[in-house]
Design an enzyme around this catalytic site. Structure first.
Site, short mmCIF file in Angstrom:
data_model
loop_
_atom_site.label_atom_id
_atom_site.label_comp_id
_atom_site.label_asym_id
_atom_site.label_seq_id
_atom_site.Cartn_x
_atom_site.Cartn_y
_atom_site.Cartn_z
N GLU A 115 0.76 -1.17 -0.25
CA GLU A 115 -0.08 -0.08 0.01
C GLU A 115 0.85 1.41 -0.08
O GLU A 115 0.45 2.30 -0.63
CB GLU A 115 -0.84 -0.02 1.47
CG GLU A 115 -1.86 -1.02 1.29
CD GLU A 115 -2.96 -0.67 0.12
OE1 GLU A 115 -3.56 0.34 0.05
OE2 GLU A 115 -3.35 -1.56 -0.62
N SER A 388 -49.36 -33.46 21.72
CA SER A 388 -49.29 -34.57 22.69
C SER A 388 -47.84 -34.21 23.62
O SER A 388 -47.84 -34.73 24.70
CB SER A 388 -49.24 -35.82 22.17
OG SER A 388 -50.53 -36.17 21.48
#
Length: 624
Positions: A115, A388
């Site tokens: 960079e 149930s």
């Protein structure tokens, strides 16, 4: 003085060729010239003062960082499993601050080489890079290169708005120059490596290392370092996850730059490139996202939302990362099984919760098939009819009222009438009836008509009272349909109720956090669930034994094979919901399948068919 007044004054000054008014002597013109000159000097002085004041005010308004302590970015709250291993994060910007000294030496060097190769020499600006980038951009007819230094990138990220203007460029240059005098090069680079966006929601090298490679930045290989160092220019275009070929090209560029700068040898660069792309699996986010969302809601009961993004908290949880993965696999296998049995139908959803029976601690929580696709947590947020699977709470109320487990009830068709005289005829699955049977047999075979007869004898309100003691907070209808699980509940609450049965009748509210740490190393314990007596030990023991029979020879036979297994199936009308909740050893687990919108799972998709095998798959892994 305003600028327009200044220009008005200038317009009143005669030019050198202007003639004097007729009849005036020459010295009068000189007096007028002197007056105009004085007014012009005053106007210019005022303008200079105004411009200087504006410039000073603008400069003083620019943000400032004078030391590394002033760097206070948004950070992630880390979510840890029960063994303090990171499994997820809560963040607006996924960032984990790491000191410069903890980074491998090649990592900062890689970013500098890629960079800003003059970083260690310039004073914040690299004029040659700016000129070169401008020339290349003009030649390309578009903005193809940038000339910003790392220092400029830091000022842009931290101190300025993202707008593109000459004024902002000037501010960026001034701030970069100022930053170079306030901080050392290492401090500037430390901020850069913690601040820079590297794609996939990751800010800084530590978050990126965990995102792409599932490891700390200090553990990165040279090849992995080069991948990260290639990302700042364009995180999306060079993403190793989405653009692997472009990422490899950029990686080769970074490795070559590192070799040119003398940071590594050519051989080392070649070997690093040949490592390929050993990327982390993104299974983790899909696996832990629902639990993280649940933890976030818990944290917001004691913390402000801003704390989660600024304080750098670490949250130690009760969840087991291995069990999370097993639970996710089991749910996905169950969904795939249902979809395979009903091709062409929409794919259903599923959820699983596993609790430590003796403490209520959440060991696993999966709220859906894939968190990245849908964030609705069906384990917690969805109230569904349990069918149930609610019956053990009814039986618990009956035994607590003194009804003998040896009592015999008539398993035969029944017709009931409402106050308006409307008939209601509950029936058993497949219209199968067994005549006079005990409560144990009624539960084993999930008799609906005996459940209704029992509800008539016990009373809905007594059942609701027991349900509340066992942690059910959802609204429950005080009528006979409650016996058949017609009132919706959440998977988490129903599983916690079953955990109370497995825990000799002592209920523990579910808990997912053990302690919260701060960035200074301190921690605060999270309140753990105190046990409350919900059922007598005798009632709990009978229910456990009866539900063990459900697994051995009843509706839950597809869960058999897990040592010490007991549990209960649940299926609602038209197979809208399929449940299995049960325990083995010290773990209680609930499983649910259904569609988010009321839609049948398909013919035959009962709790025993759809949910029990998934419960078994998970429990075999969890209890071994």
């Amino acid at each position: 003085m305003h600028l327009y007044r200044f220009f008005d004054l200038l317009s009143t000054i005669p030019s050198a060729s202007s003639e004097l008014p007729s009849g005036q002597p020459p010295f009068c013109g000189r007096i007028l010239d002197e007056r105009h000159l004085i007014r012009m000097v005053l106007a210019i002085s005022t303008l200079v003062t105004l411009l200087a004041g504006t410039a000073l005010a603008w400069i003083s308004s620019l943000p400032d960082i004078r030391s590394l302590d002033d760097y206070r970015p948004l950070v992630a709250t880390m979510i840890l499993d029960r063994f303090n291993r990171p499994i997820d994060a809560i963040a607006k910007e996924f960032r984990i601050i790491v000191p410069y000294s903890s980074l491998p030496p090649l990592l900062p060097g890689a970013f500098v080489a890629a960079e800003d190769s003059s970083f260690w020499k310039h004073d914040g600006l690299d004029l040659w890079s700016i000129v070169r980038a401008a020339f290349n951009n003009i030649r390309a007819g578009r903005r193809s290169q940038g000339g910003s230094t790392i220092t400029q990138q830091v000022t842009r990220a931290l101190l300025l708005s993202p707008e593109k203007s000459y004024l902002r460029k000037l501010a960026e240059a001034m701030l970069a120059f100022r930053l170079e005098r306030m901080l050392s090069k290492e401090e500037i680079l430390a901020i850069y490596l913690n601040e820079i966006y590297l794609g996939e929601g990751a800010y800084g090298v530590e978050a990126a290392a965990r995102t792409y490679f599932d490891k700390k930045a200090s553990q990165l290989t040279l090849g992995e370092i080069a991948i990260l160092a290639g990302l700042p220019q364009s995180p999306s275009n060079y993403s190793p996850l989405k653009q692997p070929e472009a990422a490899r090209t950029r990686q080769r560029y970074v490795l070559n730059r590192m070799a040119e700068e003398g940071l590594i040898t050519d051989d080392a660069a070649r070997a690093a490139y040949e490592e390929g792309l050993p990327l982390a699996s993104h299974w983790r986010k899909a696996t832990n996202g629902y639990f993280t969302l649940y933890i976030r809601q818990q944290l917001l009961t004691v913390h402000q939302e801003a704390d989660l993004y600024k304080k750098g908290l670490s949250v130690a949880t009760t969840v087991d990362a291995r069990l999370q993965e097993e639970a996710a696999r089991a749910v996905q296998a169950g969904v795939a099984g249902i979809a395979g049995r009903h091709p062409g139908e929409p794919t259903p959803q599923g959820a699983l919760v596993a609790l430590d029976s003796g403490s209520g601690r959440i060991q696993a929580m999966i709220g859906g098939v894939d968190f990245t696709e849908n964030q609705f947590n069906r384990a917690v947020q969805a109230n569904r009819q349990p069918g149930s699977a609610f019956k053990p709470l009814l039986y618990a109320a009956a035994l607590e009222q003194g009804i003998s487990p040896d009592a015999v009830f008539q398993d035969a068709p029944i017709v009931l009438y409402s106050g308006a005289g409307k008939p209601w005829q509950p029936h058993n699955f497949k219209q199968e009836y067994r005549g006079p049977i005990t409560l144990t047999e009624a539960l084993v075979h999930s008799s609906n008509v005996i459940a209704v007869r029992l509800m008539q004898q016990v009373g809905p309100q007594e059942v609701i009272t027991i349900a509340r003691k066992m942690g059910i907070s959802a609204p429950l209808d005080a009528d006979l349909s409650l016996a058949l699980g017609a009132s919706p509940v959440s998977l988490l609450e129903l599983t916690a109720a079953y955990a109370a049965i497995a825990n000799q009748g002592e209920y523990h509210a579910p808990v997912g956090i053990t302690r919260i740490g701060d960035r200074r190393g301190g921690f605060t314990p999270w309140p753990q669930s105190a046990g409350k007596r919900a059922l007598t030990p005798a009632t709990a023991a009978w229910l456990q034994a009866a539900m063990a029979q459900v697994v051995r020879r009843g509706t839950g036979k597809n869960a058999a094979g897990v040592v010490g297994a007991s549990g209960k199936t649940g299926t609602t009308d038209n197979q809208l919901d399929a449940w299995f909740v049960g325990s083995a050893q010290d773990l209680t687990t609930g499983v649910w399948f259904g569609h988010d919108r009321d839609r049948p799972l398909g013919a035959g998709e009962t709790g025993g068919q759809a949910a029990a095998p998934v419960w078994k798959q998970f429990m075999l892994q969890a209890t071994n």
